[in-house]
Design an enzyme around this catalytic site. Sequence first.
Site, short mmCIF file in Angstrom:
data_model
loop_
_atom_site.label_atom_id
_atom_site.label_comp_id
_atom_site.label_asym_id
_atom_site.label_seq_id
_atom_site.Cartn_x
_atom_site.Cartn_y
_atom_site.Cartn_z
N HIS A 28 1.04 -1.23 -0.08
CA HIS A 28 0.01 -0.05 0.07
C HIS A 28 1.15 1.25 -0.09
CE1 HIS A 28 -4.32 1.34 1.20
NE2 HIS A 28 -3.60 2.58 0.84
N LEU A 29 0.74 1.73 -1.11
CA LEU A 29 1.83 2.91 -1.31
C LEU A 29 1.51 4.17 -0.31
CD1 LEU A 29 4.05 4.35 -3.55
CD2 LEU A 29 1.74 5.14 -4.59
N HIS A 30 2.44 4.70 0.18
CA HIS A 30 2.25 5.64 1.07
C HIS A 30 3.35 6.62 1.18
CE1 HIS A 30 3.88 2.57 3.57
NE2 HIS A 30 4.35 3.45 4.17
N TRP A 31 3.19 8.04 1.29
CA TRP A 31 4.29 8.94 1.41
C TRP A 31 4.55 9.30 2.83
CZ3 TRP A 31 1.70 8.66 -2.90
CH2 TRP A 31 2.36 8.91 -4.05
#
Length: 189
Positions: A139-142
């Site tokens: 789950h992509l996250h910055w």
Amino acid sequence: MDESRLRELIWAPWRMAYIEGCDRPAERSIPAERLLPDADPGCFLCQAVADPDSPERYVVYRDDQTIVVLNRYPYNNGHLLIAPLRHVGHPSRLTPEEHTALMLTLTRMIQLLESAMQPDGFNVGLNLGRVAGAGLPGHLHWHVVPRWNGDTNFMPVLANVKVIPQSLEALWELLRQKLTQQPQGIAAQ
């Protein structure tokens, strides 16, 4: 006694949950029907998307494309995670609308942190893949990490200790309150 061998101990019991849970998925605590299609039931971000009003999820902000949560294991006070609602692990899989929404949310959260905490700067980045440090590669996250002049002081350098001066609960309440005072649009700087 040899003073060079003295070491200060700082009690941080919340770290044990991180240490013990590093290689395990989160417990499934959200009914499947509340999860988005293609969500991972063991993903803490997917769980936050499905249950944004639960205080233990530390959701600061959610709109129709993005979610922002406090990092439970922060590098610094105010460490936020900004993610798409969808369980997607790479920027190439984002829609153009998600790209735009994520950048607008990133800008809004930086403004929120500036207003609430007055940092001197920020580290903003992605960890893509486990070898790059991604604890949640699916789950992509910055990461948005506020920084202050002098926040790298003698504690981490000499004592190998990082002090975070505010609880997650207090910070969550502060950011949620400030967010309600912030205009919906992104203010020009």
